[in-house]
Write a protein that holds these residues in place. Structure first.
Motif, PDB file in Angstrom:
ATOM      1  N   VAL A  58     -25.280  56.903  58.710  1.00  0.00           N
ATOM      2  CA  VAL A  58     -25.371  58.338  58.988  1.00  0.00           C
ATOM      3  C   VAL A  58     -26.196  58.583  60.251  1.00  0.00           C
ATOM      4  O   VAL A  58     -25.791  59.327  61.147  1.00  0.00           O
ATOM      5  CB  VAL A  58     -25.993  59.090  57.789  1.00  0.00           C
ATOM      6  CG1 VAL A  58     -26.343  60.521  58.175  1.00  0.00           C
ATOM      7  CG2 VAL A  58     -25.038  59.083  56.623  1.00  0.00           C
ATOM      8  N   ALA A  59     -27.339  57.893  60.338  1.00  0.00           N
ATOM      9  CA  ALA A  59     -28.214  58.128  61.489  1.00  0.00           C
ATOM     10  C   ALA A  59     -27.518  57.774  62.790  1.00  0.00           C
ATOM     11  O   ALA A  59     -27.597  58.515  63.766  1.00  0.00           O
ATOM     12  CB  ALA A  59     -29.502  57.321  61.341  1.00  0.00           C
ATOM     13  N   HIS A  60     -26.805  56.633  62.815  1.00  0.00           N
ATOM     14  CA  HIS A  60     -26.250  56.182  64.084  1.00  0.00           C
ATOM     15  C   HIS A  60     -24.907  56.820  64.394  1.00  0.00           C
ATOM     16  O   HIS A  60     -24.548  56.988  65.547  1.00  0.00           O
ATOM     17  CB  HIS A  60     -26.194  54.661  64.118  1.00  0.00           C
ATOM     18  CG  HIS A  60     -27.568  54.067  64.060  1.00  0.00           C
ATOM     19  ND1 HIS A  60     -28.475  54.254  65.071  1.00  0.00           N
ATOM     20  CD2 HIS A  60     -28.210  53.373  63.094  1.00  0.00           C
ATOM     21  CE1 HIS A  60     -29.623  53.663  64.732  1.00  0.00           C
ATOM     22  NE2 HIS A  60     -29.491  53.132  63.531  1.00  0.00           N
ATOM     23  N   TRP A  61     -24.179  57.182  63.364  1.00  0.00           N
ATOM     24  CA  TRP A  61     -22.913  57.904  63.593  1.00  0.00           C
ATOM     25  C   TRP A  61     -23.219  59.279  64.184  1.00  0.00           C
ATOM     26  O   TRP A  61     -22.546  59.743  65.098  1.00  0.00           O
ATOM     27  CB  TRP A  61     -22.155  58.028  62.278  1.00  0.00           C
ATOM     28  CG  TRP A  61     -20.859  58.775  62.375  1.00  0.00           C
ATOM     29  CD1 TRP A  61     -20.666  60.102  62.142  1.00  0.00           C
ATOM     30  CD2 TRP A  61     -19.582  58.236  62.723  1.00  0.00           C
ATOM     31  NE1 TRP A  61     -19.349  60.431  62.325  1.00  0.00           N
ATOM     32  CE2 TRP A  61     -18.650  59.292  62.683  1.00  0.00           C
ATOM     33  CE3 TRP A  61     -19.135  56.954  63.066  1.00  0.00           C
ATOM     34  CZ2 TRP A  61     -17.307  59.127  62.977  1.00  0.00           C
ATOM     35  CZ3 TRP A  61     -17.788  56.788  63.348  1.00  0.00           C
ATOM     36  CH2 TRP A  61     -16.897  57.866  63.303  1.00  0.00           C
ATOM     37  N   ASN A  62     -24.228  59.911  63.668  1.00  0.00           N
ATOM     38  CA  ASN A  62     -24.551  61.272  64.115  1.00  0.00           C
ATOM     39  C   ASN A  62     -25.470  61.308  65.330  1.00  0.00           C
ATOM     40  O   ASN A  62     -25.747  62.380  65.845  1.00  0.00           O
ATOM     41  CB  ASN A  62     -25.258  62.028  62.991  1.00  0.00           C
ATOM     42  CG  ASN A  62     -24.304  62.388  61.879  1.00  0.00           C
ATOM     43  OD1 ASN A  62     -23.090  62.429  62.106  1.00  0.00           O
ATOM     44  ND2 ASN A  62     -24.826  62.642  60.696  1.00  0.00           N
ATOM     45  N   ASP A  63     -25.952  60.144  65.750  1.00  0.00           N
ATOM     46  CA  ASP A  63     -26.967  60.154  66.809  1.00  0.00           C
ATOM     47  C   ASP A  63     -26.391  60.720  68.105  1.00  0.00           C
ATOM     48  O   ASP A  63     -25.360  60.268  68.608  1.00  0.00           O
ATOM     49  CB  ASP A  63     -27.482  58.725  67.025  1.00  0.00           C
ATOM     50  CG  ASP A  63     -28.712  58.711  67.920  1.00  0.00           C
ATOM     51  OD1 ASP A  63     -29.292  59.794  68.118  1.00  0.00           O
ATOM     52  OD2 ASP A  63     -29.069  57.633  68.402  1.00  0.00           O
ATOM     53  N   TYR A  64     -27.080  61.705  68.650  1.00  0.00           N
ATOM     54  CA  TYR A  64     -26.673  62.303  69.911  1.00  0.00           C
ATOM     55  C   TYR A  64     -27.626  61.872  71.010  1.00  0.00           C
ATOM     56  O   TYR A  64     -27.247  61.649  72.153  1.00  0.00           O
ATOM     57  CB  TYR A  64     -26.690  63.821  69.767  1.00  0.00           C
ATOM     58  CG  TYR A  64     -26.271  64.575  70.990  1.00  0.00           C
ATOM     59  CD1 TYR A  64     -24.918  64.689  71.322  1.00  0.00           C
ATOM     60  CD2 TYR A  64     -27.202  65.181  71.810  1.00  0.00           C
ATOM     61  CE1 TYR A  64     -24.526  65.364  72.455  1.00  0.00           C
ATOM     62  CE2 TYR A  64     -26.823  65.863  72.939  1.00  0.00           C
ATOM     63  CZ  TYR A  64     -25.475  65.959  73.267  1.00  0.00           C
ATOM     64  OH  TYR A  64     -25.096  66.629  74.381  1.00  0.00           O
ATOM     65  N   PHE A  65     -28.898  61.740  70.599  1.00  0.00           N
ATOM     66  CA  PHE A  65     -29.984  61.509  71.553  1.00  0.00           C
ATOM     67  C   PHE A  65     -29.808  60.204  72.340  1.00  0.00           C
ATOM     68  O   PHE A  65     -29.764  60.214  73.567  1.00  0.00           O
ATOM     69  CB  PHE A  65     -31.303  61.519  70.781  1.00  0.00           C
ATOM     70  CG  PHE A  65     -32.494  61.146  71.597  1.00  0.00           C
ATOM     71  CD1 PHE A  65     -33.033  62.062  72.498  1.00  0.00           C
ATOM     72  CD2 PHE A  65     -33.083  59.898  71.474  1.00  0.00           C
ATOM     73  CE1 PHE A  65     -34.128  61.714  73.258  1.00  0.00           C
ATOM     74  CE2 PHE A  65     -34.183  59.558  72.231  1.00  0.00           C
ATOM     75  CZ  PHE A  65     -34.704  60.465  73.123  1.00  0.00           C
ATOM     76  N   TRP A  66     -29.705  59.087  71.607  1.00  0.00           N
ATOM     77  CA  TRP A  66     -29.690  57.815  72.312  1.00  0.00           C
ATOM     78  C   TRP A  66     -28.407  57.583  73.127  1.00  0.00           C
ATOM     79  O   TRP A  66     -28.499  57.200  74.305  1.00  0.00           O
ATOM     80  CB  TRP A  66     -29.977  56.648  71.366  1.00  0.00           C
ATOM     81  CG  TRP A  66     -29.976  55.349  72.099  1.00  0.00           C
ATOM     82  CD1 TRP A  66     -29.042  54.365  72.040  1.00  0.00           C
ATOM     83  CD2 TRP A  66     -30.939  54.927  73.074  1.00  0.00           C
ATOM     84  NE1 TRP A  66     -29.351  53.355  72.901  1.00  0.00           N
ATOM     85  CE2 TRP A  66     -30.504  53.677  73.557  1.00  0.00           C
ATOM     86  CE3 TRP A  66     -32.096  55.485  73.605  1.00  0.00           C
ATOM     87  CZ2 TRP A  66     -31.199  52.972  74.521  1.00  0.00           C
ATOM     88  CZ3 TRP A  66     -32.795  54.780  74.567  1.00  0.00           C
ATOM     89  CH2 TRP A  66     -32.353  53.535  75.025  1.00  0.00           C
ATOM     90  N   PRO A  67     -27.229  57.829  72.567  1.00  0.00           N
ATOM     91  CA  PRO A  67     -26.027  57.649  73.396  1.00  0.00           C
ATOM     92  C   PRO A  67     -26.073  58.533  74.650  1.00  0.00           C
ATOM     93  O   PRO A  67     -25.622  58.130  75.717  1.00  0.00           O
ATOM     94  CB  PRO A  67     -24.895  58.081  72.467  1.00  0.00           C
ATOM     95  CG  PRO A  67     -25.415  57.864  71.113  1.00  0.00           C
ATOM     96  CD  PRO A  67     -26.879  58.158  71.183  1.00  0.00           C
ATOM     97  N   ARG A  68     -26.650  59.713  74.542  1.00  0.00           N
ATOM     98  CA  ARG A  68     -26.766  60.623  75.692  1.00  0.00           C
ATOM     99  C   ARG A  68     -27.594  59.970  76.801  1.00  0.00           C
ATOM    100  O   ARG A  68     -27.342  60.179  77.984  1.00  0.00           O
ATOM    101  CB  ARG A  68     -27.459  61.905  75.203  1.00  0.00           C
ATOM    102  CG  ARG A  68     -27.625  62.985  76.226  1.00  0.00           C
ATOM    103  CD  ARG A  68     -26.371  63.819  76.329  1.00  0.00           C
ATOM    104  NE  ARG A  68     -26.528  64.812  77.394  1.00  0.00           N
ATOM    105  CZ  ARG A  68     -26.281  64.545  78.672  1.00  0.00           C
ATOM    106  NH1 ARG A  68     -25.847  63.363  79.037  1.00  0.00           N
ATOM    107  NH2 ARG A  68     -26.456  65.480  79.599  1.00  0.00           N
ATOM    108  N   ILE A  69     -28.592  59.154  76.388  1.00  0.00           N
ATOM    109  CA  ILE A  69     -29.439  58.490  77.384  1.00  0.00           C
ATOM    110  C   ILE A  69     -28.788  57.208  77.888  1.00  0.00           C
ATOM    111  O   ILE A  69     -28.752  56.931  79.080  1.00  0.00           O
ATOM    112  CB  ILE A  69     -30.817  58.167  76.766  1.00  0.00           C
ATOM    113  CG1 ILE A  69     -31.577  59.470  76.534  1.00  0.00           C
ATOM    114  CG2 ILE A  69     -31.615  57.222  77.652  1.00  0.00           C
ATOM    115  CD1 ILE A  69     -32.895  59.284  75.844  1.00  0.00           C
ATOM    116  N   ALA A  70     -28.224  56.440  76.951  1.00  0.00           N
ATOM    117  CA  ALA A  70     -27.757  55.101  77.302  1.00  0.00           C
ATOM    118  C   ALA A  70     -26.423  55.131  78.046  1.00  0.00           C
ATOM    119  O   ALA A  70     -26.106  54.208  78.787  1.00  0.00           O
ATOM    120  CB  ALA A  70     -27.625  54.248  76.047  1.00  0.00           C
ATOM    121  N   VAL A  71     -25.633  56.178  77.801  1.00  0.00           N
ATOM    122  CA  VAL A  71     -24.346  56.272  78.490  1.00  0.00           C
ATOM    123  C   VAL A  71     -24.464  57.395  79.508  1.00  0.00           C
ATOM    124  O   VAL A  71     -24.410  58.574  79.165  1.00  0.00           O
ATOM    125  CB  VAL A  71     -23.200  56.560  77.497  1.00  0.00           C
ATOM    126  CG1 VAL A  71     -21.878  56.600  78.225  1.00  0.00           C
ATOM    127  CG2 VAL A  71     -23.187  55.510  76.407  1.00  0.00           C
TER     128      VAL A  71
END
Lengths: 306, 379
Positions: free
Chosen positions: A233-246
């Motif tokens: 759930v945490a990683h499927w819904n994560d917006y913060f980190w993908p926004r930074i890493a990609v």
């Protein structure tokens, strides 16, 4: 039946109902908007389902009328759809949502898989093996639980960019592979497994690694399911980190980043397709959750050991 | 099948010493029971024999091999745990086959699907199945093969645990209080079953229990341990009738042996209160000693001048026999075990006289060591 009425019970139920409404309302709005036309959303009409009156798809018109002159009636006719079809078709066509979903599945499952690979032996060592410094290591694990992700995001970003991993699956996966929460949770669960079981396995000829995968893992399925839900759930819904890493390459977008495609571009916010996208993103989680719930209840009981 | 030699084992956990130089020679095929109160170190000793714990000093020999540096799985011993320690996710048949799978199949052959295609795995699996079937038939658990441990009763789980130990024909069986999780009735039943199993397998059994009844009924020899010391290793009969230490005398036997303080004079006569024990001569002369008398060697008689006057505080009727708790004038309590018919004559609240049967009297010095008496010799 009046005699069964209890003021405190009623109060409890009212409180719970209000709580439930607060939780459910955003989902209600999401589902409802995903089916309505832009006009209905703006004016807040049409009830839950909307009128489903055929509407003209402006994007379709624009795409087929590059000259910008007044579009013909024929074109308008060809681009007329019901709102629900417009919303859900746009969700998949305006952005490569299928790719994002597959990215999401790949990233989330990889993270979970590697987390288990790391956390189980770690938790086993912390729970069942005696070695010098064990308590200190466990204190470190507890300490790491206190560090918020956002605090280390920037240094992480810099490190990843130094090794040239920004805009890659690795950038999305690697920072999460060691889950202190997972280690902590599994360690607490392993503590409850009797030492005799491990000793029996040792006498039966299993190596320590065999014990982790063949004895501890099957016993820990309920705890592992709980951890899976937290992690996925945490990683499927994560917006913060993908926004930074990609930062630039949209091929690595995860589903939550896909929502951005409908936000704040020149056309303004397009809530219908956006909410349709959101609905599509949360559905797999809800389905997985319902399936896991059954497994939870069935759960392998430890009654055979005591 | 092998002898087990335990030489001078010392073990401490931190600053706490749990075993002080324990040595036992266990013969091939012997059923030895390590018995003692909880915390006496008996389980630790068993775990050291198994290789689950390392001794600080001393040595363990199984057969002709010194096994001190061998991993538990290489010592060729099997262990039955108090909690049975069955794998909860495996069926009974799978549980029993685990030790064989780990030994007869290699790493690849044990893999779930790939394993089937590795050469030799079919023959190995067939031999495992044959051995498992043999064991389950012997233990009468064939109909349970596909159940999970969670679906079994305590006694059935216990049998599966024994099966898992038996299946690879180990040099010795180690059992750590295997019956203490069963109810009283089943325990008595399993006691006989395990003793029978031992006779059939003719293997070496090392059995740990805190229950003296288990020790006395099953053992060829009983090893009594207390506070990390091995006090006595002897046949159940000798441990009961001829204890070398007052702690052994007190631990073995129910109700507990009666201990009375006494005084020996310069000819070796023993005085308990005002009474002289007829025919008993103590080797320790002119000293304060302790007299141990088993409850069955104490009888009550109507008040007379020959016995020690006493007051009956309480009596318990067990049907075939009765226990009388009496208080002497010195304030010491004594239990007498007599035929139940004695209740007609003696009952709670009355006065009587206590008679001690001199030839069943054991003498101990003030440190609890056995004193030689004229009519018997301490072994």
């Amino acid at each position: 039946m009046i005699s069964n009425f209890s003021a405190t019970q009623a109060l409890k139920h009212v409180t719970l109902i209000i709580g439930a409404l607060i939780v459910i309302l955003p989902f209600y709005a999401m589902l409802s908007y995903s089916m309505k036309s832009p006009h209905e959303i703006e004016t807040n009409t049409g009830g839950f389902f909307g009128d489903q009156k055929p509407m003209v798809d402006e994007w379709c018109v624009k795409a087929n009328n590059p000259s910008g002159v007044l579009p013909s009636e024929e074109l308008k006719q060809a681009c007329t759809k019901t709102p629900i079809v417009f919303n859900y078709v746009s969700a998949f066509t305006k952005a490569p949502l299928v790719r994002y979903l597959l990215n999401g599945v790949f990233v989330t499952l990889s993270i979970f898989f590697i987390q288990v690979l790391v956390a189980l032996p770690c938790a086993y060592a912390l729970a069942k093996l005696k070695f010098w410094g064990r308590d200190a290591v466990f204190m470190l694990v507890l300490f790491c639980l206190l560090i918020p992700v956002h605090a280390i995001a920037l240094p992480l970003y810099i490190m990843l960019s130094k090794v040239g991993l920004i805009n890659s699956y690795a950038a999305l996966i690697v920072p999460w592979t060691i889950s202190v929460f997972g280690i902590f949770l599994m360690r607490q669960f392993f503590m409850t497994i009797p030492d005799d079981l491990i000793d029996a396995a040792r006498i039966d000829g299993m190596s320590e690694f065999s014990i982790v995968w063949k004895v501890m893992l099957p016993c820990a399925i309920p705890a592992l399911m709980a951890f899976a839900i937290f992690s996925v759930v945490a990683h499927w819904n994560d917006y913060f980190w993908p926004r930074i890493a990609v930062t630039s390459d949209r091929n690595y977008f995860t589903p939550p980043l896909g929502l951005r495609m409908f936000k704040g571009d020149s056309d303004g916010d397009v809530y219908g397709p956006m909410m349709a996208t959101a609905t599509i993103i949360v559905t797999p989680l809800i389905v997985a959750f319902l399936l896991a719930q059954r497994k939870f209840i069935e759960g392998i009981t430890l009654s055979g050991m005591k | 099948m092998a002898s087990v030699t335990i030489q001078n084992i010392d073990k401490s956990f931190g600053t706490v010493k749990v075993l002080n130089g324990v040595s036992i020679d266990i013969e091939d095929g012997e059923f030895i029971v390590l018995v003692g109160p909880s915390g006496c170190g008996k389980s630790t000793l068993l775990r050291i024999i198994a290789g689950l714990e390392n001794q600080n000093s001393g040595s363990i020999k199984i057969g002709n091999n010194i096994v001190d540096n061998l991993h538990a799985s290489l010592r060729d011993i099997a262990m039955v745990f108090q909690s049975y320690a069955l794998y909860p996710h495996l069926s009974v048949a799978e549980n029993i086959s685990v030790p064989l799978r780990m030994r007869r199949l290699n790493f690849l052959q044990r893999f779930p699907i790939i394993g089937r295609f590795i050469p030799g795995s079919k023959a190995a699996k067939a031999s495992i199945k044959k051995d498992v079937d043999e064991v389950t038939e012997m233990l009468g658990i064939e109909e349970l093969l596909h159940r999970k441990p969670g679906q079994l009763s305590g006694g059935q789980r216990q049998r599966v645990a024994v099966g898992r130990a038996m299946v690879r024909h180990p040099q010795a069986f180690l059992m750590d209080e295997p019956l203490s999780n069963l109810d009283a009735e089943r325990r008595v039943h399993m006691r006989a079953e395990i003793a029978e199993l031992h006779r059939r397998l003719e293997s070496t059994f090392i059995y740990v229990t805190h229950d003296q009844a288990e020790a006395m009924t099953m053992a060829d020899r009983v090893a009594v341990m207390m506070d990390g010391d091995l006090l006595q290793v002897d046949t159940p009969r000798n441990v009961y009738a001829n204890p070398v230490d007052i702690r052994v005398a007190e631990f073995i036997g129910s109700p507990k042996i009666n201990i009375l303080s006494a005084q020996s004079n310069d000819t070796g006569d023993v005085n308990v209160g005002d009474m002289v024990l007829a025919g008993v001569k103590s080797a320790a002369k002119n000293s304060k000693i302790q007299v141990g008398v088993r409850p069955e060697a104490v009888t009550l008689e109507p008040k007379n001048s020959a016995g020690i006057p006493c007051h009956i505080v309480h009596h318990e009727n067990l049907g075939s026999e009765a226990y009388f708790h009496v208080e002497l004038n010195s304030g010491e309590r004594v239990i007498s075990r007599m035929d139940a018919s004695a209740i007609d004559q003696f009952s709670t609240g009355h006065d009587a006289s206590v008679m001690l049967h001199s030839n069943n009297v054991l003498l101990f010095d003030n440190d609890g060591q056995r004193i030689v008496t004229h009519n018997e010799v301490v072994m």
